[in-house]
Design a protein around this motif. Structure first.
Motif, PDB file in Angstrom:
ATOM      1  N   PHE A 161       0.809  -1.209   0.000  1.00 37.62           N
ATOM      2  CA  PHE A 161       0.000   0.000   0.000  1.00 37.62           C
ATOM      3  C   PHE A 161       0.849   1.269   0.000  1.00 37.62           C
ATOM      4  CE2 PHE A 161      -3.498  -2.783   1.348  1.00 37.62           C
ATOM      5  CZ  PHE A 161      -4.434  -2.369   0.428  1.00 37.62           C
ATOM      6  N   ARG A 162       2.130   1.144   0.287  1.00 40.15           N
ATOM      7  CA  ARG A 162       3.005   2.326   0.289  1.00 40.15           C
ATOM      8  C   ARG A 162       3.079   2.972  -1.090  1.00 40.15           C
ATOM      9  NH1 ARG A 162       7.764   0.280   2.307  1.00 40.15           N
ATOM     10  NH2 ARG A 162       6.775   0.315   4.335  1.00 40.15           N
ATOM     11  N   PRO A 163       3.419   2.233  -2.172  1.00 42.41           N
ATOM     12  CA  PRO A 163       3.465   2.901  -3.478  1.00 42.41           C
ATOM     13  C   PRO A 163       2.101   3.375  -3.956  1.00 42.41           C
ATOM     14  CG  PRO A 163       3.913   0.558  -3.719  1.00 42.41           C
ATOM     15  CD  PRO A 163       3.881   0.853  -2.259  1.00 42.41           C
ATOM     16  N   ILE A 164       1.049   2.657  -3.599  1.00 45.80           N
ATOM     17  CA  ILE A 164      -0.298   3.074  -3.987  1.00 45.80           C
ATOM     18  C   ILE A 164      -0.661   4.389  -3.300  1.00 45.80           C
ATOM     19  CG2 ILE A 164      -2.745   2.456  -3.808  1.00 45.80           C
ATOM     20  CD1 ILE A 164      -1.806  -0.485  -4.073  1.00 45.80           C
ATOM     21  N   THR A 165      -0.328   4.495  -2.030  1.00 46.07           N
ATOM     22  CA  THR A 165      -0.623   5.702  -1.270  1.00 46.07           C
ATOM     23  C   THR A 165       0.173   6.891  -1.799  1.00 46.07           C
ATOM     24  OG1 THR A 165      -1.053   4.357   0.686  1.00 46.07           O
ATOM     25  CG2 THR A 165      -0.679   6.696   1.045  1.00 46.07           C
ATOM     26  N   ILE A 166       1.452   6.680  -2.071  1.00 45.34           N
ATOM     27  CA  ILE A 166       2.285   7.769  -2.571  1.00 45.34           C
ATOM     28  C   ILE A 166       1.803   8.235  -3.940  1.00 45.34           C
ATOM     29  CG2 ILE A 166       4.610   8.345  -3.374  1.00 45.34           C
ATOM     30  CD1 ILE A 166       5.637   6.534  -1.090  1.00 45.34           C
ATOM     31  N   TRP A 167       1.523   7.290  -4.824  1.00 47.11           N
ATOM     32  CA  TRP A 167       1.062   7.645  -6.163  1.00 47.11           C
ATOM     33  C   TRP A 167      -0.300   8.352  -6.096  1.00 47.11           C
ATOM     34  CZ3 TRP A 167      -2.022   4.651 -10.085  1.00 47.11           C
ATOM     35  CH2 TRP A 167      -1.917   5.218 -11.352  1.00 47.11           C
ATOM     36  N   GLY A 168      -1.197   7.836  -5.255  1.00 49.72           N
ATOM     37  CA  GLY A 168      -2.504   8.465  -5.089  1.00 49.72           C
ATOM     38  C   GLY A 168      -2.395   9.877  -4.537  1.00 49.72           C
ATOM     39  N   MET A 169      -1.489  10.073  -3.587  1.00 46.09           N
ATOM     40  CA  MET A 169      -1.294  11.419  -3.042  1.00 46.09           C
ATOM     41  C   MET A 169      -0.697  12.352  -4.079  1.00 46.09           C
ATOM     42  SD  MET A 169      -2.543  11.991  -0.137  1.00 46.09           S
ATOM     43  CE  MET A 169      -1.805  13.589   0.033  1.00 46.09           C
ATOM     44  N   ASP A 170       0.232  11.853  -4.902  1.00 45.43           N
ATOM     45  CA  ASP A 170       0.789  12.687  -5.968  1.00 45.43           C
ATOM     46  C   ASP A 170      -0.297  13.145  -6.931  1.00 45.43           C
ATOM     47  OD1 ASP A 170       3.401  12.768  -5.126  1.00 45.43           O
ATOM     48  OD2 ASP A 170       4.063  11.096  -6.387  1.00 45.43           O
ATOM     49  N   LEU A 171      -1.191  12.237  -7.293  1.00 50.82           N
ATOM     50  CA  LEU A 171      -2.301  12.607  -8.176  1.00 50.82           C
ATOM     51  C   LEU A 171      -3.239  13.596  -7.502  1.00 50.82           C
ATOM     52  CD1 LEU A 171      -3.109   9.124  -9.756  1.00 50.82           C
ATOM     53  CD2 LEU A 171      -2.087  11.095 -10.909  1.00 50.82           C
ATOM     54  N   ALA A 172      -3.521  13.363  -6.207  1.00 47.58           N
ATOM     55  CA  ALA A 172      -4.409  14.261  -5.474  1.00 47.58           C
ATOM     56  C   ALA A 172      -3.795  15.656  -5.338  1.00 47.58           C
ATOM     57  CB  ALA A 172      -4.726  13.681  -4.094  1.00 47.58           C
ATOM     58  N   ILE A 173      -2.495  15.720  -5.111  1.00 48.60           N
ATOM     59  CA  ILE A 173      -1.830  17.025  -5.011  1.00 48.60           C
ATOM     60  C   ILE A 173      -1.939  17.772  -6.336  1.00 48.60           C
ATOM     61  CG2 ILE A 173       0.449  18.136  -4.805  1.00 48.60           C
ATOM     62  CD1 ILE A 173       1.105  15.991  -2.671  1.00 48.60           C
ATOM     63  N   PHE A 174      -1.718  17.065  -7.444  1.00 50.92           N
ATOM     64  CA  PHE A 174      -1.731  17.716  -8.760  1.00 50.92           C
ATOM     65  C   PHE A 174      -3.122  18.201  -9.146  1.00 50.92           C
ATOM     66  CE2 PHE A 174      -1.799  17.918 -13.376  1.00 50.92           C
ATOM     67  CZ  PHE A 174      -0.629  18.621 -13.643  1.00 50.92           C
ATOM     68  N   TYR A 175      -4.154  17.375  -8.872  1.00 55.46           N
ATOM     69  CA  TYR A 175      -5.499  17.706  -9.367  1.00 55.46           C
ATOM     70  C   TYR A 175      -6.415  18.354  -8.337  1.00 55.46           C
ATOM     71  CZ  TYR A 175      -4.497  15.165 -13.643  1.00 55.46           C
ATOM     72  OH  TYR A 175      -3.944  14.768 -14.825  1.00 55.46           O
ATOM     73  N   ILE A 176      -6.201  18.096  -7.040  1.00 57.63           N
ATOM     74  CA  ILE A 176      -7.162  18.564  -6.036  1.00 57.63           C
ATOM     75  C   ILE A 176      -6.559  19.603  -5.088  1.00 57.63           C
ATOM     76  CG2 ILE A 176      -8.639  17.830  -4.112  1.00 57.63           C
ATOM     77  CD1 ILE A 176      -8.813  15.076  -5.515  1.00 57.63           C
ATOM     78  N   LEU A 177      -5.432  19.261  -4.464  1.00 61.11           N
ATOM     79  CA  LEU A 177      -4.890  20.121  -3.423  1.00 61.11           C
ATOM     80  C   LEU A 177      -4.214  21.378  -3.977  1.00 61.11           C
ATOM     81  CD1 LEU A 177      -3.455  17.373  -1.057  1.00 61.11           C
ATOM     82  CD2 LEU A 177      -5.605  18.618  -0.843  1.00 61.11           C
ATOM     83  N   LEU A 178      -3.352  21.226  -4.980  1.00 61.93           N
ATOM     84  CA  LEU A 178      -2.612  22.369  -5.524  1.00 61.93           C
ATOM     85  C   LEU A 178      -2.669  22.380  -7.051  1.00 61.93           C
ATOM     86  CD1 LEU A 178       0.564  22.044  -3.243  1.00 61.93           C
ATOM     87  CD2 LEU A 178      -1.318  23.666  -2.978  1.00 61.93           C
ATOM     88  N   PRO A 179      -3.858  22.501  -7.610  1.00 65.77           N
ATOM     89  CA  PRO A 179      -3.942  22.472  -9.083  1.00 65.77           C
ATOM     90  C   PRO A 179      -3.285  23.699  -9.702  1.00 65.77           C
ATOM     91  CG  PRO A 179      -6.068  23.036  -8.129  1.00 65.77           C
ATOM     92  CD  PRO A 179      -5.151  22.702  -6.989  1.00 65.77           C
ATOM     93  N   GLY A 180      -2.605  23.466 -10.822  1.00 66.41           N
ATOM     94  CA  GLY A 180      -1.985  24.559 -11.552  1.00 66.41           C
ATOM     95  C   GLY A 180      -0.622  24.986 -11.046  1.00 66.41           C
ATOM     96  N   THR A 181      -0.150  24.395  -9.962  1.00 71.57           N
ATOM     97  CA  THR A 181       1.153  24.793  -9.424  1.00 71.57           C
ATOM     98  C   THR A 181       2.291  23.938  -9.966  1.00 71.57           C
ATOM     99  OG1 THR A 181       0.927  23.348  -7.500  1.00 71.57           O
ATOM    100  CG2 THR A 181       0.112  25.616  -7.276  1.00 71.57           C
ATOM    101  N   GLY A 182       1.980  22.807 -10.539  1.00 71.90           N
ATOM    102  CA  GLY A 182       3.018  21.925 -11.055  1.00 71.90           C
ATOM    103  C   GLY A 182       3.496  20.893 -10.052  1.00 71.90           C
ATOM    104  N   PHE A 183       3.005  20.983  -8.828  1.00 76.36           N
ATOM    105  CA  PHE A 183       3.379  19.980  -7.823  1.00 76.36           C
ATOM    106  C   PHE A 183       2.524  18.727  -8.022  1.00 76.36           C
ATOM    107  CE2 PHE A 183       4.589  23.932  -5.641  1.00 76.36           C
ATOM    108  CZ  PHE A 183       5.917  23.633  -5.394  1.00 76.36           C
ATOM    109  N   GLY A 184       3.046  17.613  -7.617  1.00 79.33           N
ATOM    110  CA  GLY A 184       2.323  16.353  -7.760  1.00 79.33           C
ATOM    111  C   GLY A 184       2.644  15.680  -9.076  1.00 79.33           C
ATOM    112  N   GLU A 185       1.797  14.737  -9.462  1.00 78.68           N
ATOM    113  CA  GLU A 185       2.020  13.967 -10.688  1.00 78.68           C
ATOM    114  C   GLU A 185       0.791  14.028 -11.577  1.00 78.68           C
ATOM    115  OE1 GLU A 185       3.045   9.405 -12.063  1.00 78.68           O
ATOM    116  OE2 GLU A 185       3.507  10.042 -10.035  1.00 78.68           O
ATOM    117  N   LYS A 186       1.016  14.350 -12.841  1.00 76.35           N
ATOM    118  CA  LYS A 186      -0.061  14.416 -13.820  1.00 76.35           C
ATOM    119  C   LYS A 186      -0.358  13.012 -14.342  1.00 76.35           C
ATOM    120  CE  LYS A 186      -1.191  16.688 -18.158  1.00 76.35           C
ATOM    121  NZ  LYS A 186      -0.721  17.600 -19.210  1.00 76.35           N
TER     122      LYS A 186
END
Length: 91
Positions: free
Chosen positions: A6-31
């Protein structure tokens, strides 16, 4: 073992959430990219393989697993995996 998966799933999910939900348009996270489907498929295979290893899901019907019998000195001869004859390797 399952928690390690669940570690890689959690990290990847958080990267997607950062990019699309938490900080959209900033370039942080993973597209999400076309290759992300391959990564998602790998995570599904990882979880399914762990579930098969742990005995949480139904596996092949032609393979019969015997219960592990343990004596004081270790495992007995009855603690083997028996494969259907048509699936066994030639001797």
């Amino acid at each position: 073992a399952i928690l390690d998966n669940f570690r890689p799933i959690t990290i990847w999910g958080m990267d997607l959430a950062i990019f699309y939900i938490l900080l959209p348009g900033t370039g942080f996270g993973e597209k999400w990219l076309p290759s992300s489907w391959l990564q998602f498929g790998g995570l599904v295979v990882l979880l399914f393989g762990t579930a098969v290893y742990n005995g949480s899901v139904w596996t092949f019907s032609d393979v019969q697993y015997t219960a592990l019998a343990q004596e004081e000195d270790g495992l007995t001869r009855d603690s083997i995996i028996k494969t259907a004859p048509h699936l066994a390797s030639p001797s």
